[in-house]
Design a protein around this motif. Structure first.
Motif, short mmCIF file in Angstrom:
data_model
loop_
_atom_site.label_atom_id
_atom_site.label_comp_id
_atom_site.label_asym_id
_atom_site.label_seq_id
_atom_site.Cartn_x
_atom_site.Cartn_y
_atom_site.Cartn_z
N GLU A 2 -7.80 -20.47 -7.99
CA GLU A 2 -6.84 -21.24 -8.78
C GLU A 2 -5.43 -20.89 -8.33
O GLU A 2 -5.08 -19.71 -8.21
N ILE A 3 -4.64 -21.90 -8.05
CA ILE A 3 -3.25 -21.67 -7.69
C ILE A 3 -2.35 -22.38 -8.69
O ILE A 3 -2.74 -23.38 -9.28
N LYS A 4 -1.17 -21.84 -8.86
CA LYS A 4 -0.22 -22.45 -9.79
C LYS A 4 1.15 -22.44 -9.16
O LYS A 4 1.45 -21.63 -8.26
N PRO A 5 2.03 -23.35 -9.57
CA PRO A 5 3.36 -23.46 -8.96
C PRO A 5 4.17 -22.18 -9.13
O PRO A 5 4.12 -21.53 -10.18
N ILE A 6 4.92 -21.83 -8.09
CA ILE A 6 5.86 -20.72 -8.18
C ILE A 6 7.28 -21.23 -8.42
O ILE A 6 8.15 -20.47 -8.83
#
Length: 228
Positions: A2-6
């Motif tokens: 899972e990736i999320k915005p930085i």
């Protein structure tokens, strides 16, 4: 995984229409990268000022589709020629990820947003989520004699732009050349060229209207956009 915005990017392009087709084509465009709270740490940017350019990995947040298509129709090929999705930079991908190279103009600090990055040459819409930022390294990222495939065939296309002094004067002086370059790049999809149609797109605080005949674009009106 899972990736999320930085971070998110902010600029003068509130919609997809009118955005440059690739990064670096219109370098006068300035954008601001504002980090999300959990990544808003100036130590994470230590040393970044040593690099002139950055890679942005981001999300095609306005082009989400659930089904996978193995081929797409690149607009610059007229929209009738199908090419494998992995041989294009189409936004319609199995994972809606984009990759852009931008110039790092400077880093700024503000009480509200902490350290932000000012970049130029981005081809992202206002508010686009960014997943990662990496430095551009010339000795590995620049390949001599690389082959650009079918994309090279349309690289030198530019439209002629006609805009009256009266209309141009409505745009702030520092943004006039940027607008002209956007129109020279011809924002119309190649498969939707209609000479009688009036096209429009938002740019900064303005709505730009134009018509086109062959490779000549004529700006017909510029008005202030209504605030939402």
């Amino acid at each position: 995984m899972e990736i999320k915005p930085i971070a998110k990017i902010y600029n003068d392009f509130p919609s997809k229409f009118g955005i440059p087709r690739q990064s670096g084509r219109i370098n006068g465009i300035k954008s601001t990268i504002v980090f999300e709270n959990e990544c808003r740490n100036e130590h994470a940017l230590k040393g970044i000022e040593q690099f002139s350019h950055l890679w942005l990995i981001w999300e095609f947040s306005e082009n989400k589709k659930d089904n996978f298509h193995a081929t797409v129709r690149p607009p610059r090929l007229g929209g009738n020629t199908r090419i494998g999705v992995f041989a294009t930079r189409s936004p319609f991908r199995p994972n809606a990820l984009g990759l852009s190279c931008v110039k790092l103009e400077r880093m700024e600090y503000s009480e509200k947003n902490g350290a932000v990055l000012i970049v130029s040459g981005a081809d992202l819409m206002n508010g686009t989520p960014i997943f990662d930022i990496k430095p551009y390294i010339p000795y590995t990222d620049c390949i001599e004699n690389a082959n650009g495939g079918f994309a090279e065939e349309e690289n030198n296309y530019q439209a002629d732009v006609e805009i009256s002094d009266r209309l141009l004067a409505l745009i702030p002086e520092e943004k006039r050349n940027i607008l002209i370059e956007i129109l020279r790049d011809d924002p119309r999809p190649a498969y939707k060229f209609q000479e009688e149609k009036e096209y429009g797109f938002p740019f900064s605080e303005y709505e730009i209207k134009f018509k086109a005949k062959e490779n000549k674009i004529t700006v017909t009106n510029i008005t202030m956009r209504q605030k939402n």
